[in-house]
Design a protein around this motif. Structure first.
Motif, mmCIF file in Angstrom:
data_model
loop_
_atom_site.group_PDB
_atom_site.id
_atom_site.type_symbol
_atom_site.label_atom_id
_atom_site.label_comp_id
_atom_site.label_asym_id
_atom_site.label_seq_id
_atom_site.Cartn_x
_atom_site.Cartn_y
_atom_site.Cartn_z
ATOM 1 N N GLN A 7 -24.137 -21.942 -10.995
ATOM 2 C CA GLN A 7 -24.207 -23.063 -10.083
ATOM 3 C C GLN A 7 -22.664 -23.186 -9.385
ATOM 4 O OE1 GLN A 7 -26.499 -24.933 -9.473
ATOM 5 N NE2 GLN A 7 -25.387 -26.312 -7.929
ATOM 6 N N ALA A 8 -21.557 -22.787 -10.008
ATOM 7 C CA ALA A 8 -20.302 -22.789 -9.421
ATOM 8 C C ALA A 8 -20.106 -21.646 -8.410
ATOM 9 C CB ALA A 8 -19.118 -22.599 -10.680
ATOM 10 N N ILE A 9 -20.729 -20.535 -8.559
ATOM 11 C CA ILE A 9 -20.692 -19.363 -7.604
ATOM 12 C C ILE A 9 -21.445 -19.821 -6.530
ATOM 13 C CG2 ILE A 9 -21.777 -17.033 -7.263
ATOM 14 C CD1 ILE A 9 -20.963 -16.507 -10.531
ATOM 15 N N ARG A 10 -22.580 -20.536 -6.640
ATOM 16 C CA ARG A 10 -23.290 -20.935 -5.502
ATOM 17 C C ARG A 10 -22.684 -21.728 -4.530
ATOM 18 N NH1 ARG A 10 -29.049 -21.261 -8.323
ATOM 19 N NH2 ARG A 10 -29.918 -19.186 -8.379
ATOM 20 N N THR A 36 -29.929 -13.191 0.740
ATOM 21 C CA THR A 36 -29.430 -13.110 -0.694
ATOM 22 C C THR A 36 -30.032 -14.183 -1.670
ATOM 23 O OG1 THR A 36 -27.697 -11.635 -0.005
ATOM 24 C CG2 THR A 36 -27.728 -12.315 -2.232
ATOM 25 N N LEU A 37 -29.480 -15.288 -1.014
ATOM 26 C CA LEU A 37 -30.172 -16.549 -1.827
ATOM 27 C C LEU A 37 -31.471 -16.774 -2.119
ATOM 28 C CD1 LEU A 37 -27.310 -19.208 -0.466
ATOM 29 C CD2 LEU A 37 -27.374 -18.111 -2.724
ATOM 30 N N LEU A 38 -32.208 -16.418 -1.022
ATOM 31 C CA LEU A 38 -33.640 -16.606 -1.316
ATOM 32 C C LEU A 38 -34.020 -15.521 -2.047
ATOM 33 C CD1 LEU A 38 -34.499 -17.381 2.476
ATOM 34 C CD2 LEU A 38 -34.737 -19.032 0.601
ATOM 35 N N LEU A 67 -35.025 -25.985 2.361
ATOM 36 C CA LEU A 67 -35.287 -26.890 1.180
ATOM 37 C C LEU A 67 -35.102 -25.917 0.030
ATOM 38 C CD1 LEU A 67 -36.467 -29.595 0.068
ATOM 39 C CD2 LEU A 67 -38.845 -28.528 0.465
ATOM 40 N N LEU A 68 -35.626 -24.916 -0.097
ATOM 41 C CA LEU A 68 -35.463 -23.995 -1.198
ATOM 42 C C LEU A 68 -34.231 -23.773 -1.661
ATOM 43 C CD1 LEU A 68 -38.389 -21.527 -0.774
ATOM 44 C CD2 LEU A 68 -38.276 -23.377 -2.641
ATOM 45 N N ILE A 69 -33.233 -23.338 -0.467
ATOM 46 C CA ILE A 69 -31.861 -23.079 -0.990
ATOM 47 C C ILE A 69 -30.927 -24.525 -1.487
ATOM 48 C CG2 ILE A 69 -29.757 -22.754 0.202
ATOM 49 C CD1 ILE A 69 -31.055 -20.800 2.111
ATOM 50 N N MET A 71 -32.495 -26.794 -3.199
ATOM 51 C CA MET A 71 -33.011 -27.150 -4.562
ATOM 52 C C MET A 71 -32.425 -26.377 -5.685
ATOM 53 S SD MET A 71 -37.159 -27.701 -3.624
ATOM 54 C CE MET A 71 -37.595 -27.971 -5.502
ATOM 55 N N GLY A 72 -32.401 -24.832 -5.013
ATOM 56 C CA GLY A 72 -31.501 -24.068 -5.882
ATOM 57 C C GLY A 72 -30.036 -24.394 -6.068
ATOM 58 N N GLN A 73 -29.402 -24.843 -5.186
ATOM 59 C CA GLN A 73 -27.963 -25.229 -5.200
ATOM 60 C C GLN A 73 -27.669 -26.708 -6.033
ATOM 61 O OE1 GLN A 73 -26.991 -25.434 -1.026
ATOM 62 N NE2 GLN A 73 -26.375 -23.381 -1.072
ATOM 63 N N THR A 74 -28.840 -27.763 -6.150
ATOM 64 C CA THR A 74 -28.440 -28.552 -6.885
ATOM 65 C C THR A 74 -29.312 -28.693 -8.144
ATOM 66 O OG1 THR A 74 -31.031 -29.478 -5.817
ATOM 67 C CG2 THR A 74 -28.597 -30.235 -4.818
ATOM 68 N N GLY A 75 -29.667 -27.452 -8.597
ATOM 69 C CA GLY A 75 -30.036 -27.212 -9.772
ATOM 70 C C GLY A 75 -31.522 -27.652 -10.374
#
Length: 120
Positions: A7-10, A36-38, A67-69, A71-75
């Motif tokens: 999460q910190a890296i993201r 890359t994130l996707l 939306l997916l990015i 959601m991924g960044q917020t855990g």
């Protein structure tokens, strides 16, 4: 790697992207980072489906990617999103964006249909 480290890296990468976007440099780099994130968020089948959707409705695919990015960044995601999960997400979005259907009738009048001929 722990979730907190990931999460910190993201978050750090997101700040870098936002900084480069603010200065106007690195749009190709931003797109590469986005992909890359996707790739980290979606499994192969889900990425293929999303790329097929982007061929037909690019703006909708972009919104789903955003939306997916987020959601991924917020855990909010607990692993890679499968194709069936992506389909469920798309169905939810379609339900929210479903426009209300209205039917409107309009009668056209022709010269021979004029009420004046009948002295009304």
């Amino acid at each position: 790697m722990e979730d907190s480290e990931l999460q910190a890296i993201r978050q750090a990468r997101l700040r870098e992207l936002q900084a480069s976007a603010a200065t106007g440099e690195g749009s190709n780099q931003m797109e590469e980072t986005r992909q890359t994130l996707l790739a980290q968020i979606l499994d192969n089948e889900a990425r293929e489906r999303l790329s097929r959707i982007s061929m037909v409705k690019a703006d909708k695919a972009r919104a789903v990617e955003d939306l997916l990015i987020r959601m991924g960044q917020t855990g909010q995601l607990r692993g890679k999103v499968s194709e069936s999960q992506l389909i469920d997400l798309l169905e939810q979005i379609n339900q929210q964006q479903k426009p209300e259907t209205k039917i409107r009738y309009s009668r056209r009048r022709y010269e021979e249909d004029s009420d004046e001929e009948y002295n009304l």
